[in-house]
Design an enzyme around this catalytic site. Structure first.
Site, PDB file in Angstrom:
ATOM      1  CG  MET A 158       8.265 -15.433  15.248  1.00 41.70           C
ATOM      2  SD  MET A 158       9.177 -16.654  14.325  1.00 41.70           S
ATOM      3  CE  MET A 158       7.833 -17.779  13.883  1.00 41.70           C
ATOM      4  CB  CYS A 159       3.165 -17.641  18.880  1.00 37.73           C
ATOM      5  SG  CYS A 159       2.154 -16.298  18.228  1.00 37.73           S
TER       6      CYS A 159
END
Length: 264
Positions: A1-2
């Site tokens: 995930m970012c």
């Protein structure tokens, strides 16, 4: 995930920003190697740098370390691609003009249902790329448009925040929806859920830290920030704590609006 990072401060400050620590997460100590970007607000406009290389090896990070920029609002994003090819148009932060202001948005999560036009109307704005995150930003701007184009400009903080709260409630039903938004005056953060160290998805999706620096007669440096000899208050947001200070996790669904380092 970012991963996301943002700062709102009473006085303009540099964010050397824990930039070193944050950029390490972009491909060195973390898997977020699919590009990165950063926005500095200045004089009702923005300076924006985006790159498709990992932040940990990007020459633009080195450039910012050698040429520190001051701003009261800074927003940054390091990407781990889940939807959309590796390209500048799919790299965050995303920016658009509305009502004579620059608006900036970063998102961490996965909300593919946002691209269903039957459920979420785009309005005037259209995405340049193919990410669900940029589509979400266009939907948000469509909901803000009536406020910013009304005769009683600028809209009140309360009216703006209510649109953000409603938008946050709607997109959390689609998936993981941590985001940070700013119109150059307010900075609004929404904490939801993200993948935790144990591999499970849950809160917190964002953390917040407040730093207060009382007036002094000389400049000094604190972790990630160079502070001028002025009364200073800084609000920092990050997906994961960047220092060993007491970062506060945002509750699932919590929306915080900040102006000049002060929580509204």
């Amino acid at each position: 995930m970012c991963e996301l990072f943002a700062m709102s401060s009473r006085q303009a400050a540099t964010v050397n920003f824990s930039l070193e620590e944050f950029s390490r997460h972009g491909g060195l100590t973390g898997p977020h190697k699919d590009g990165w970007g950063i926005v500095f607000f200045e004089d009702d406009d923005v300076r924006i740098i985006k790159d498709t290389t990992p932040a940990s090896t990007s020459p633009w990070v080195r450039f910012l370390e050698d040429h520190p920029l001051r701003s009261q609002i800074v927003i940054s994003h390091i990407r781990k691609a889940t939807l959309g090819e590796l390209s500048l148009k799919n790299t965050q932060p995303f920016t658009r003009e509305l009502g004579g202001r620059q608006h900036v948005f970063v998102h961490n999560g996965h909300i593919p249902g946002i691209q269903d036009p039957k459920s979420f109307e785009l309005g005037f704005y259209r995405p340049l790329g193919t990410t669900d995150s940029e589509t979400a930003f266009c939907v948000l701007l469509g909901r803000l448009q009536h406020l910013w184009l009304a005769s009683d400009w600028p809209p009140t903080s309360a009216a703006r925040v209510e649109v953000l709260r409603s938008f946050a409630r709607d997109i959390t039903s689609l998936g993981l929806a941590n985001f940070i938004y700013s119109d150059g005056e307010l900075l609004v953060a929404h904490g939801h859920r993200r993948r935790q160290e144990d591999g499970e998805f849950g809160p917190p999706g964002l953390h917040m830290l407040i730093r207060e620096c009382p007036h002094s007669d000389r400049s000094f440096e604190t972790t990630g920030l160079t502070v001028a000899p002025l009364d200073q208050r800084v609000a920092l947001f990050a997906s994961v704590p960047l220092t060993d200070e007491p970062w506060r996790p945002l509750a699932e669904g919590e929306v915080l609006a900040v102006k000049d380092g002060e929580t509204l």
